[in-house]
Scaffold this active site. Structure first.
Site, PDB file in Angstrom:
ATOM      1  N   CYS A   2      -7.690  32.369 -25.341  1.00  0.00           N
ATOM      2  CA  CYS A   2      -8.216  32.810 -24.061  1.00  0.00           C
ATOM      3  C   CYS A   2      -8.309  31.613 -23.115  1.00  0.00           C
ATOM      4  O   CYS A   2      -8.796  30.555 -23.497  1.00  0.00           O
ATOM      5  CB  CYS A   2      -9.587  33.453 -24.152  1.00  0.00           C
ATOM      6  SG  CYS A   2      -9.593  34.996 -25.067  1.00  0.00           S
ATOM      7  N   ARG A  27      -2.609  29.813 -24.075  1.00  0.00           N
ATOM      8  CA  ARG A  27      -3.818  30.051 -24.865  1.00  0.00           C
ATOM      9  C   ARG A  27      -3.999  31.517 -25.248  1.00  0.00           C
ATOM     10  O   ARG A  27      -4.838  31.848 -26.091  1.00  0.00           O
ATOM     11  CB  ARG A  27      -5.062  29.608 -24.074  1.00  0.00           C
ATOM     12  CG  ARG A  27      -5.070  28.157 -23.695  1.00  0.00           C
ATOM     13  CD  ARG A  27      -6.317  27.817 -22.916  1.00  0.00           C
ATOM     14  NE  ARG A  27      -7.484  27.915 -23.755  1.00  0.00           N
ATOM     15  CZ  ARG A  27      -7.967  26.928 -24.498  1.00  0.00           C
ATOM     16  NH1 ARG A  27      -7.367  25.763 -24.488  1.00  0.00           N
ATOM     17  NH2 ARG A  27      -9.031  27.102 -25.237  1.00  0.00           N
ATOM     18  N   TRP A  75      -6.534  36.509 -25.370  1.00  0.00           N
ATOM     19  CA  TRP A  75      -6.000  36.675 -26.727  1.00  0.00           C
ATOM     20  C   TRP A  75      -7.019  37.556 -27.427  1.00  0.00           C
ATOM     21  O   TRP A  75      -8.140  37.139 -27.684  1.00  0.00           O
ATOM     22  CB  TRP A  75      -5.871  35.312 -27.410  1.00  0.00           C
ATOM     23  CG  TRP A  75      -5.220  35.374 -28.752  1.00  0.00           C
ATOM     24  CD1 TRP A  75      -3.887  35.272 -29.027  1.00  0.00           C
ATOM     25  CD2 TRP A  75      -5.879  35.542 -30.027  1.00  0.00           C
ATOM     26  NE1 TRP A  75      -3.681  35.371 -30.381  1.00  0.00           N
ATOM     27  CE2 TRP A  75      -4.871  35.541 -31.013  1.00  0.00           C
ATOM     28  CE3 TRP A  75      -7.202  35.703 -30.420  1.00  0.00           C
ATOM     29  CZ2 TRP A  75      -5.151  35.679 -32.366  1.00  0.00           C
ATOM     30  CZ3 TRP A  75      -7.487  35.849 -31.773  1.00  0.00           C
ATOM     31  CH2 TRP A  75      -6.463  35.829 -32.726  1.00  0.00           C
ATOM     32  N   ASN A 101     -14.455  33.148 -23.294  1.00  0.00           N
ATOM     33  CA  ASN A 101     -13.589  32.732 -24.397  1.00  0.00           C
ATOM     34  C   ASN A 101     -14.508  32.477 -25.585  1.00  0.00           C
ATOM     35  O   ASN A 101     -15.468  31.722 -25.460  1.00  0.00           O
ATOM     36  CB  ASN A 101     -12.835  31.455 -23.995  1.00  0.00           C
ATOM     37  CG  ASN A 101     -12.122  30.803 -25.166  1.00  0.00           C
ATOM     38  OD1 ASN A 101     -11.759  31.476 -26.126  1.00  0.00           O
ATOM     39  ND2 ASN A 101     -11.917  29.502 -25.074  1.00  0.00           N
ATOM     40  N   GLY A 102     -14.215  33.107 -26.722  1.00  0.00           N
ATOM     41  CA  GLY A 102     -15.060  32.933 -27.900  1.00  0.00           C
ATOM     42  C   GLY A 102     -15.425  34.281 -28.486  1.00  0.00           C
ATOM     43  O   GLY A 102     -14.790  35.291 -28.159  1.00  0.00           O
ATOM     44  N   GLU A 487       6.553  23.430 -43.214  1.00  0.00           N
ATOM     45  CA  GLU A 487       6.530  23.405 -41.753  1.00  0.00           C
ATOM     46  C   GLU A 487       7.784  24.070 -41.177  1.00  0.00           C
ATOM     47  O   GLU A 487       7.699  24.803 -40.194  1.00  0.00           O
ATOM     48  CB  GLU A 487       6.377  21.945 -41.264  1.00  0.00           C
ATOM     49  CG  GLU A 487       6.459  21.718 -39.786  1.00  0.00           C
ATOM     50  CD  GLU A 487       5.422  22.489 -38.955  1.00  0.00           C
ATOM     51  OE1 GLU A 487       4.477  23.059 -39.519  1.00  0.00           O
ATOM     52  OE2 GLU A 487       5.591  22.524 -37.728  1.00  0.00           O
ATOM     53  N   LYS A 491       7.737  27.296 -38.694  1.00  0.00           N
ATOM     54  CA  LYS A 491       8.376  27.331 -37.363  1.00  0.00           C
ATOM     55  C   LYS A 491       9.208  28.591 -37.219  1.00  0.00           C
ATOM     56  O   LYS A 491       9.164  29.272 -36.199  1.00  0.00           O
ATOM     57  CB  LYS A 491       9.288  26.117 -37.147  1.00  0.00           C
ATOM     58  CG  LYS A 491       8.652  24.793 -36.850  1.00  0.00           C
ATOM     59  CD  LYS A 491       7.949  24.684 -35.525  1.00  0.00           C
ATOM     60  CE  LYS A 491       6.572  25.194 -35.598  1.00  0.00           C
ATOM     61  NZ  LYS A 491       5.465  24.426 -35.939  1.00  0.00           N
ATOM     62  N   GLU A 494       6.972  31.769 -37.009  1.00  0.00           N
ATOM     63  CA  GLU A 494       6.205  31.864 -35.771  1.00  0.00           C
ATOM     64  C   GLU A 494       7.023  32.396 -34.606  1.00  0.00           C
ATOM     65  O   GLU A 494       6.550  33.210 -33.839  1.00  0.00           O
ATOM     66  CB  GLU A 494       5.697  30.470 -35.351  1.00  0.00           C
ATOM     67  CG  GLU A 494       4.510  29.970 -36.106  1.00  0.00           C
ATOM     68  CD  GLU A 494       4.086  28.578 -35.629  1.00  0.00           C
ATOM     69  OE1 GLU A 494       2.901  28.397 -35.337  1.00  0.00           O
ATOM     70  OE2 GLU A 494       4.952  27.677 -35.552  1.00  0.00           O
ATOM     71  N   HIS A 510      10.095  29.276 -60.700  1.00  0.00           N
ATOM     72  CA  HIS A 510       8.887  29.971 -61.161  1.00  0.00           C
ATOM     73  C   HIS A 510       8.581  31.201 -60.308  1.00  0.00           C
ATOM     74  O   HIS A 510       7.424  31.542 -60.101  1.00  0.00           O
ATOM     75  CB  HIS A 510       7.691  29.011 -61.147  1.00  0.00           C
ATOM     76  CG  HIS A 510       7.874  27.840 -62.064  1.00  0.00           C
ATOM     77  ND1 HIS A 510       7.902  27.962 -63.424  1.00  0.00           N
ATOM     78  CD2 HIS A 510       8.095  26.533 -61.793  1.00  0.00           C
ATOM     79  CE1 HIS A 510       8.106  26.772 -63.973  1.00  0.00           C
ATOM     80  NE2 HIS A 510       8.234  25.889 -62.996  1.00  0.00           N
ATOM     81  N   LYS A 609      -2.100  29.028 -28.864  1.00  0.00           N
ATOM     82  CA  LYS A 609      -1.946  27.612 -29.173  1.00  0.00           C
ATOM     83  C   LYS A 609      -3.251  26.976 -29.628  1.00  0.00           C
ATOM     84  O   LYS A 609      -3.258  26.115 -30.492  1.00  0.00           O
ATOM     85  CB  LYS A 609      -1.402  26.882 -27.950  1.00  0.00           C
ATOM     86  CG  LYS A 609      -1.188  25.426 -28.201  1.00  0.00           C
ATOM     87  CD  LYS A 609       0.170  24.975 -27.757  1.00  0.00           C
ATOM     88  CE  LYS A 609       0.538  23.639 -28.317  1.00  0.00           C
ATOM     89  NZ  LYS A 609       1.263  23.739 -29.584  1.00  0.00           N
TER      90      LYS A 609
HETATM   91  C1  G6P Z   1      -2.638  27.518 -33.916  1.00  0.00           C
HETATM   92  C2  G6P Z   1      -1.324  27.043 -33.350  1.00  0.00           C
HETATM   93  C3  G6P Z   1      -0.612  26.140 -34.362  1.00  0.00           C
HETATM   94  C4  G6P Z   1      -1.528  25.001 -34.762  1.00  0.00           C
HETATM   95  C5  G6P Z   1      -2.867  25.496 -35.287  1.00  0.00           C
HETATM   96  C6  G6P Z   1      -3.863  24.356 -35.444  1.00  0.00           C
HETATM   97  O1  G6P Z   1      -2.424  28.399 -34.959  1.00  0.00           O
HETATM   98  O2  G6P Z   1      -0.496  28.130 -33.013  1.00  0.00           O
HETATM   99  O3  G6P Z   1       0.566  25.619 -33.787  1.00  0.00           O
HETATM  100  O4  G6P Z   1      -0.901  24.231 -35.742  1.00  0.00           O
HETATM  101  O5  G6P Z   1      -3.444  26.421 -34.364  1.00  0.00           O
HETATM  102  O6  G6P Z   1      -4.122  23.844 -34.172  1.00  0.00           O
HETATM  103  P1  G6P Z   1      -4.611  22.388 -33.855  1.00  0.00           P
HETATM  104  O7  G6P Z   1      -4.721  22.341 -32.365  1.00  0.00           O
HETATM  105  O8  G6P Z   1      -5.927  22.222 -34.542  1.00  0.00           O
HETATM  106  O9  G6P Z   1      -3.597  21.440 -34.385  1.00  0.00           O
END
Ligand code: G6P
Length: 614
Positions: A2, A27, A75, A101-102, A487, A491, A494, A510, A609
């Site tokens: 948000c 956000r 969000w 926001n929250g 990772e 990616k 996501e 396994h 984000k």
């Molecule tokens: C969200 C984002 C990710 C990020 C994670 C942790 O899920 O979409 O890209 O890795 O939060 O965020 P931070 O800001 O703590 O690295």
């Protein structure tokens, strides 16, 4: 999670608010809204499901006049994304409008109580409960808005960054925060309000960061006043932002994500400047050296993080254990905070976060501090809550990351963790001079090698369309490259919505091997370092089951090339630095597959984000 924007000044508020929402759209982007006290002193709320552009379409023929307003990009937590649940929310009499926001955790109890007192609710949100509560307290006790907000927030359990405006009062915004970020920009006879500094930098570089349970009383023609919810006055230093506006633009790239992938060499070179000396013989991380006794004597390091930052933490574990010989445990912050972990006074907790606002990571920090551990933050956003709540730390210094899928922040986190491992290793005498010098020199060469790695883009662009059919991917890596496999898989998931899993290559037999057939692409990070021969065996096992192998290999490795259906070559480097190079083709592959599939790369569905709720 948000985005909040607010403006009070002499300019028209609406264009400033909309521009601010666009900057904060990373956000949250399921709905957006704006509230304005119009030129005729009426209070108007316009909101729409979808992106900020949908709000603009909706509001284009409406009265958007006024020099005061608040706006929000959502969000969803409570209630599906639709026009009604979008913020701002009116109070019962439509004299107040609030954005939030929250999460107000005790919203259900308050709602029931207010219903009994004759209040009715339009939305499914916790936010509407808060604005109704403020109105109830204000009218029954005949209080000012400021006092009513303070009292309402005393009843609220949970997290909030809020802003409220009032019908008939074009001269005041009341804002407050607890566990959700809020920044106030101070201009000439004008104030800005935002979840982070990106909507503000265009107008002023002077900002004030609110702390938890503080209420800002923003009034036209007056100095900013800040009080706690218990009515104690507080003063905050005005901070100067160093961000530049161009950092917030796409700079000719189609997406922020691609821009950020391409920025990695330059940004990391800048981040290393001053941290590796000019002769490339020494690393110097001030945050570590200033507390060197703590690090030399640490019995254990605990790393807490979420998402991509957690993956960087896993690489940090390999680096610190190898070079500094301190045992490291890496935990999801969300698990750590609730499982009654053992934290000792001589433990060091490293919290990693791009945004510096992730709710679970912040809570893990609090827990570590209460237990008496020394807390070190690795963060990208300057002035965010995590660097303000840790004992020491290092910024990654790679500039704003706007694409929701983290790229440059990840490689920067791994770079800082490399600097930490080398600094402690040297201080503790765990590294021989020869090894130390070799590693420092190699780390300094990584930005140039990243530049070369980016040349694989065309090759990846060419083969990406072949894999858009896939419904699943497996990523494999060993040692330092196991977290890279995790990772890489994250990616792809996501941004392309293709299911992908990362595994240590040896674990494949396994379970995951049962999934391998001619349809299954298997990405193997297979540099000529570490367990090279064993990785070859793993690839053979995939090929024997007709899996399609995409390998990330060291330049000139003909053996791996022959074994693979597709291979992407990266420059030779030390084993511990392979993740810094191998991540780049994986980022590019996820990007191109998602683009060919027509996905919204910068704003993937359901994600945000900065995750400020737990
Ligand atoms: C969200 C984002 C990710 C990020 C994670 C942790 O899920 O979409 O890209 O890795 O939060 O965020 P931070 O800001 O703590 O690295």
């Amino acid at each position: 999670m948000c985005g909040i924007v607010g403006y009070l000044g002499n300019k028209e508020a609406y264009p400033i608010l909309i521009k601010g929402l666009h900057r904060l759209e990373y956000r949250g982007y399921d709905s957006a809204g704006v509230a304005l006290v119009n030129a005729d002193n009426s209070l108007k709320v316009y909101k729409a499901k979808g992106k900020v552009a949908d709000l603009e379409n909706y509001a284009q023929d409406k009265d958007c006049s006024g020099t005061i307003g608040i706006a929000h990009t959502r969000w969803a937590t409570h209630g599906e994304p639709n026009d009604i649940n979008a913020h701002p929310h009116y109070s019962q009499s439509a004299t107040l409008a609030l954005i939030h926001n929250g999460i107000i955790e005790n919203y259900a109890v308050i709602k029931e109580d207010l219903k009994k007192r004759g209040f009715s609710f339009q939305s499914d949100t916790d936010t509407e409960v808060l604005v109704q509560l403020i109105e109830y307290i204000k009218t029954t006790n005949k209080l000012s808005l400021e006092k009513a907000v303070q009292l309402a927030l005393k009843q609220a359990i949970g997290a909030y960054a809020i802003a409220v405006i009032e019908k008939g009062n074009p001269n005041q915004i009341i804002a407050a925060r607890k566990s959700s970020p809020l920044v106030i920009g101070v201009g000439d006879d004008e104030f800005f309000l935002a979840s982070d500094a990106t909507p503000i930098i265009e107008y002023t570089n002077k900002v004030i960061y609110l702390d938890d349970e503080e209420v800002a009383i923003i009034r036209r023609g007056e100095e900013l006043s800040i009080k706690t919810i218990s009515d104690v006055e507080v003063t905050h230093e005005v901070k100067e932002l160093e961000m530049s506006l161009s950092e917030l633009e796409k700079g000719g790239f189609e997406h922020f994500m691609l821009k950020e992938i391409y920025e990695q060499p330059k940004r990391l070179k800048e981040a290393l400047r001053g941290r590796i000396n000019i002769d490339e013989t020494e690393v110097n991380l001030a945050g570590i050296r200033e507390h060197k006794d703590k690090f030399i004597n640490a019995k254990r390091i605990l790393i807490v993080a979420c998402g991509t930052s957690w993956h960087a933490g896993l690489i940090g574990e390999y680096l610190i254990e190898e070079f500094a010989r301190i045992p490291v445990e890496v935990e999801y912050a969300s698990e750590f905070r609730y499982r009654n972990p053992i934290i000792n006074k001589d433990d060091i907790v490293i919290a990693i976060s791009q945004s510096g606002e992730t709710a679970d990571t912040l809570a893990a920090i609090e827990l570590a501090k209460e237990a008496g551990a020394f807390v070190y933050g690795i963060c990208n956003v300057v002035g965010a809550s995590i660097p303000r709540n840790t004992d020491s730390g290092s910024y990654t210094h790679v500039g704003p990351e706007i694409g929701v899928a983290s790229t440059k922040a990840f490689t920067a986190q791994v770079t800082v963790l490399s600097l930490i491992a080398l600094t402690i290793g040297k201080l503790k005498g765990e590294l021989t001079d020869e090894n130390y010098l070799k590693l420092v020199k190699e780390l300094a060469s990584i930005p140039n090698k990243m530049e070369r790695t980016l040349k694989t883009n065309q090759q990846i662009l060419n083969f990406a369309p072949i894999f858009t059919y896939a419904r699943n991917f497996i990523y494999l890596g060993r040692g330092y490259n196991f977290p890279v496999a995790l990772e890489g898989a994250l990616k792809l998931k996501e941004i392309s919505y293709i299911h992908a899993e990362g595994y240590p290559a040896a674990e494949m037999k396994h379970g995951p091997i049962a999934l391998i057939d001619a349809e299954m692409p298997v990405v193997v990070i297979a540099p000529n370092k570490g367990m090279y021969e064993k990785t070859i065996s793993n690839i053979q096992e995939v090929k024997a089951r007709k899996g399609r192998v995409i390998s990330i290999i060291t330049e000139g490795d003909e053996t791996m090339k022959e074994l693979s259906d597709f291979s992407i070559e990266i420059p030779e480097t030390e084993e511990c630095f392979v993740p810094l190079l191998a991540s780049i083709p994986l980022q590019l592959m996820a990007y191109h597959i998602a683009v060919v599939k027509g996905c919204n790369v910068d704003q993937p569905r359901n994600l945000a984000k900065s995750v400020t709720v737990e």
